[in-house]
Design an enzyme around this catalytic site. Structure first.
Site, mmCIF file in Angstrom:
data_model
loop_
_atom_site.group_PDB
_atom_site.id
_atom_site.type_symbol
_atom_site.label_atom_id
_atom_site.label_comp_id
_atom_site.label_asym_id
_atom_site.label_seq_id
_atom_site.Cartn_x
_atom_site.Cartn_y
_atom_site.Cartn_z
ATOM 1 N N THR A 106 0.865 -1.192 0.000
ATOM 2 C CA THR A 106 0.000 0.000 0.000
ATOM 3 C C THR A 106 0.895 1.232 0.000
ATOM 4 O O THR A 106 1.618 1.473 0.964
ATOM 5 C CB THR A 106 -0.915 -0.011 1.239
ATOM 6 O OG1 THR A 106 -1.686 -1.208 1.192
ATOM 7 C CG2 THR A 106 -1.823 1.202 1.274
ATOM 8 N N ASN A 196 -9.686 1.767 1.909
ATOM 9 C CA ASN A 196 -9.452 1.726 3.358
ATOM 10 C C ASN A 196 -9.962 2.993 4.047
ATOM 11 O O ASN A 196 -10.478 2.930 5.161
ATOM 12 C CB ASN A 196 -7.973 1.479 3.662
ATOM 13 C CG ASN A 196 -7.633 -0.008 3.586
ATOM 14 O OD1 ASN A 196 -8.494 -0.835 3.262
ATOM 15 N ND2 ASN A 196 -6.390 -0.361 3.872
ATOM 16 N N PHE A 237 -19.627 -3.484 7.965
ATOM 17 C CA PHE A 237 -18.781 -2.408 8.510
ATOM 18 C C PHE A 237 -19.583 -1.316 9.200
ATOM 19 O O PHE A 237 -19.207 -0.154 9.198
ATOM 20 C CB PHE A 237 -17.867 -1.832 7.416
ATOM 21 C CG PHE A 237 -16.483 -2.413 7.530
ATOM 22 C CD1 PHE A 237 -16.274 -3.754 7.268
ATOM 23 C CD2 PHE A 237 -15.415 -1.637 7.930
ATOM 24 C CE1 PHE A 237 -15.013 -4.310 7.419
ATOM 25 C CE2 PHE A 237 -14.148 -2.185 8.069
ATOM 26 C CZ PHE A 237 -13.949 -3.526 7.817
ATOM 27 N N CYS A 248 -3.384 -1.646 9.156
ATOM 28 C CA CYS A 248 -3.785 -1.029 7.883
ATOM 29 C C CYS A 248 -4.620 0.236 8.043
ATOM 30 O O CYS A 248 -4.139 1.326 7.751
ATOM 31 C CB CYS A 248 -4.530 -2.045 7.031
ATOM 32 S SG CYS A 248 -3.524 -3.497 6.714
ATOM 33 N N LYS A 311 -8.518 -7.765 15.979
ATOM 34 C CA LYS A 311 -9.727 -8.417 15.479
ATOM 35 C C LYS A 311 -9.595 -9.908 15.745
ATOM 36 O O LYS A 311 -8.479 -10.389 15.994
ATOM 37 C CB LYS A 311 -9.907 -8.135 13.973
ATOM 38 C CG LYS A 311 -8.875 -8.835 13.106
ATOM 39 C CD LYS A 311 -8.898 -8.389 11.659
ATOM 40 C CE LYS A 311 -10.125 -8.838 10.925
ATOM 41 N NZ LYS A 311 -9.991 -8.625 9.459
HETATM 42 C C1 UGA Z 1 -8.325 -3.975 6.153
HETATM 43 C C2 UGA Z 1 -9.311 -3.965 4.970
HETATM 44 O O1 UGA Z 1 -10.597 -4.407 5.422
HETATM 45 C C3 UGA Z 1 -8.825 -4.892 3.854
HETATM 46 O O2 UGA Z 1 -9.708 -4.836 2.750
HETATM 47 C C4 UGA Z 1 -7.427 -4.409 3.433
HETATM 48 O O3 UGA Z 1 -6.888 -5.241 2.411
HETATM 49 C C5 UGA Z 1 -6.498 -4.462 4.635
HETATM 50 O O4 UGA Z 1 -7.026 -3.606 5.673
HETATM 51 C C6 UGA Z 1 -5.159 -3.944 4.191
HETATM 52 O O5 UGA Z 1 -5.056 -2.758 3.872
HETATM 53 O O6 UGA Z 1 -4.238 -4.738 4.058
HETATM 54 P P1 UGA Z 1 -7.867 -5.669 8.175
HETATM 55 O O7 UGA Z 1 -6.887 -4.652 8.671
HETATM 56 O O8 UGA Z 1 -7.485 -7.111 8.145
HETATM 57 O O9 UGA Z 1 -8.316 -5.303 6.677
HETATM 58 O O10 UGA Z 1 -9.135 -5.569 9.116
HETATM 59 P P2 UGA Z 1 -10.655 -5.117 8.962
HETATM 60 O O11 UGA Z 1 -11.509 -6.307 8.804
HETATM 61 O O12 UGA Z 1 -10.796 -4.022 7.981
HETATM 62 O O13 UGA Z 1 -10.920 -4.536 10.413
HETATM 63 C C7 UGA Z 1 -10.188 -3.400 10.859
HETATM 64 C C8 UGA Z 1 -10.658 -2.949 12.214
HETATM 65 O O14 UGA Z 1 -11.970 -2.399 12.135
HETATM 66 C C9 UGA Z 1 -10.728 -4.047 13.278
HETATM 67 O O15 UGA Z 1 -10.124 -3.550 14.452
HETATM 68 C C10 UGA Z 1 -12.211 -4.278 13.458
HETATM 69 O O16 UGA Z 1 -12.524 -4.697 14.762
HETATM 70 C C11 UGA Z 1 -12.786 -2.904 13.178
HETATM 71 N N1 UGA Z 1 -14.186 -2.921 12.717
HETATM 72 C C12 UGA Z 1 -14.526 -3.535 11.564
HETATM 73 C C13 UGA Z 1 -15.162 -2.282 13.483
HETATM 74 O O17 UGA Z 1 -14.874 -1.694 14.543
HETATM 75 N N2 UGA Z 1 -16.464 -2.283 13.043
HETATM 76 C C14 UGA Z 1 -16.812 -2.901 11.895
HETATM 77 O O18 UGA Z 1 -18.027 -2.850 11.553
HETATM 78 C C15 UGA Z 1 -15.834 -3.542 11.137
#
Ligand code: UGA
Length: 422
Positions: A106, A196, A237, A248, A311
């Site tokens: 990224t 993102n 989300f 990320c 997560k």
């Molecule tokens: C994120 C993106 O979702 C991916 O598409 C992207 O490829 C990746 O970053 C990256 O740039 O490499 P990731 O960091 O694995 O993926 O995690 P997410 O699933 O996006 O969750 C991120 C945070 O948001 C977590 O702490 C989760 O608990 C929080 N979250 C997620 C919430 O608080 N509420 C939600 O509704 C969803």
């Protein structure tokens, strides 16, 4: 890549990682990854090395190094630049058609165009091919991508050749419906950053709604359900809670702002600072709620934090909201104990932590005056609240992920506090 039939060599500067991978052991926890790794290492299709000359003769070279946050918020491109530097002397040796360097890291918009000339001088072509996988779903997201994005050079012949090579590489994971979008470098880089930034904004938006709900005694989970039924908004989300962490979203929104500043567009992305601020605020407000709930007893209270990773289904603790809350409360409470099925053994090797660590939820809950759900691991959301109540000194829970059933926990005698939940 090896599992879908390619011959692959992975290069890293870290000898320990290379040794561990060569023995079939992933250096981090990711569901399904170990099986894939072992299968392909033992078949001989996948190997690892610290010697960059091992890339010589390959047709496609992926760059997947990190772009961490530097002190001013911008992305630190040292690793990308070094990876390219190490590659350059070995490019141009492919004998089986066009040679491609595919950037997956990224990066701030403008990076690919900066790197492309030096790569082109070797005869290889640079493509920017951003990665959208989520931790916890990395294998699935890679083998069943929801879209592929190719940022291609301006020259139409180079672009076509590069596109054909990548199409062949990805053919085994592309179903008839997988969209493959071709565009210029800058757009491809921006697709990743914008995705993102949008996801982070969605989370902070629902968290802002959660605070309004708290003030007027409304319920953000009902609100999210109802607005999500509008297909333009969607359900995903929109889970309010202690906010986003990980390697990320937090760093990417800051890097995007820093890049916008450089481009004279700081004002355009000023709202991302607000997204970041709301996110910090969620952590702080859970800390305040815990302190209020325990009142004068805080200095003698025992607090159990369920979850340490940012997560579930990951052992990644980078920028973890749960751990930040644990660290802060550990300074003020009698004692704090953190439990996590994957991260506890990693934390436990550190002996100057301000909190205790255990892999077992029941050990964490024993004699606690308050439990805080920090990561919605399945085993915590499935906890029997009656059993939890029997283990704890006081039946109090802050559901930092809005992932518990309030009725069931209240029925078991708990004081239940969610985020923006009645
Ligand atoms: C994120 C993106 O979702 C991916 O598409 C992207 O490829 C990746 O970053 C990256 O740039 O490499 P990731 O960091 O694995 O993926 O995690 P997410 O699933 O996006 O969750 C991120 C945070 O948001 C977590 O702490 C989760 O608990 C929080 N979250 C997620 C919430 O608080 N509420 C939600 O509704 C969803």
């Amino acid at each position: 890549m090896a599992d879908i039939g390619h011959e692959v060599v992975g290069i890293d500067i870290d000898q320990e990682k290379v040794d561990s991978l060569s023995a079939g052991n992933a250096p981090f926890f990711e569901p399904g990854l170990s099986t894939l790794l072992r299968r392909n290492v033992s078949s001989g299709r996948l190997s690892f090395s610290t010697d960059s000359s091992a890339i010589r003769g390959a047709q496609v070279h992926f760059i997947g190094v990190g772009t961490p946050q530097s002190s001013n918020g911008a992305a630190d491109l040292t690793y990308v630049d070094k990876a390219v530097e190490q590659m350059l002397p070995h490019l141009g040796a492919c004998e089986s058609g066009a040679e491609i360097v595919a950037g997956k890291s990224t990066v701030p918009v403008g990076t690919a165009s900066r790197l492309s000339q030096r790569i082109a001088a070797t005869g290889a072509t640079l493509v920017w091919n951003p990665e959208f996988l989520r931790e916890g779903f990395a294998v699935k997201d890679t083998l069943e991508p929801d879209r592929l994005v190719y940022g291609l050079p301006d020259d139409p012949r180079d672009a076509q050749e590069a596109q054909d090579v990548l199409d062949a590489v990805y053919a085994p994971v592309m179903s008839s419906g997988t969209p493959r979008l071709c565009m210029d470098y800058a757009t491809a880089e921006l697709v990743k950053t914008a995705a993102n930034a949008f996801l982070a904004t969605k989370i902070s938006f629902i968290n802002a709604m959660a605070r309004i709900c708290d003030t007027v005694k409304a319920d953000v989970t009902d609100l999210a359900d109802a607005i999500g039924m509008d297909e333009r908004i969607g359900h995903r989300f929109l889970r309010a809670g202690i906010g986003f962490g990980g390697g990320c979203l937090p760093k990417d929104i800051r890097a995007f702002q820093a890049r916008a500043d450089q481009l004279g567009e700081g004002e355009t992305l000023a709202f991302l600072a607000e997204v970041d601020r709301i996110n910090d605020w969620m952590r702080a407000s859970v800390i305040d709620t815990a302190a209020e709930l325990l009142g004068d007893d805080l200095p003698t209270s025992r607090i159990a934090i369920l979850g340490a990773t940012f997560k579930p289904d990951s052992d990644d603790m980078r920028n973890s909201p749960a751990l930040e809350i644990a660290t802060d409360l550990a300074r003020r409470a009698g004692s704090v104990v953190v439990t996590d099925p994957q991260a506890a053994p990693i934390l436990a090797v550190n002996d100057d932590l301000p909190y205790e660590v255990t892999t077992e939820a029941q050990d964490a809950l024993a004699d606690a005056d308050l439990a805080i759900l920090g990561t919605e691991w399945h085993e915590y959301t499935q906890l029997d609240p009656h059993r939890a109540a029997r283990l704890m000194r006081h039946a109090r829970v802050i559901d930092g992920r809005n992932a518990l059933d309030p009725q069931a926990w209240k029925a078991a005698g708990f004081t239940y506090i969610g985020i923006g939940r009645r």
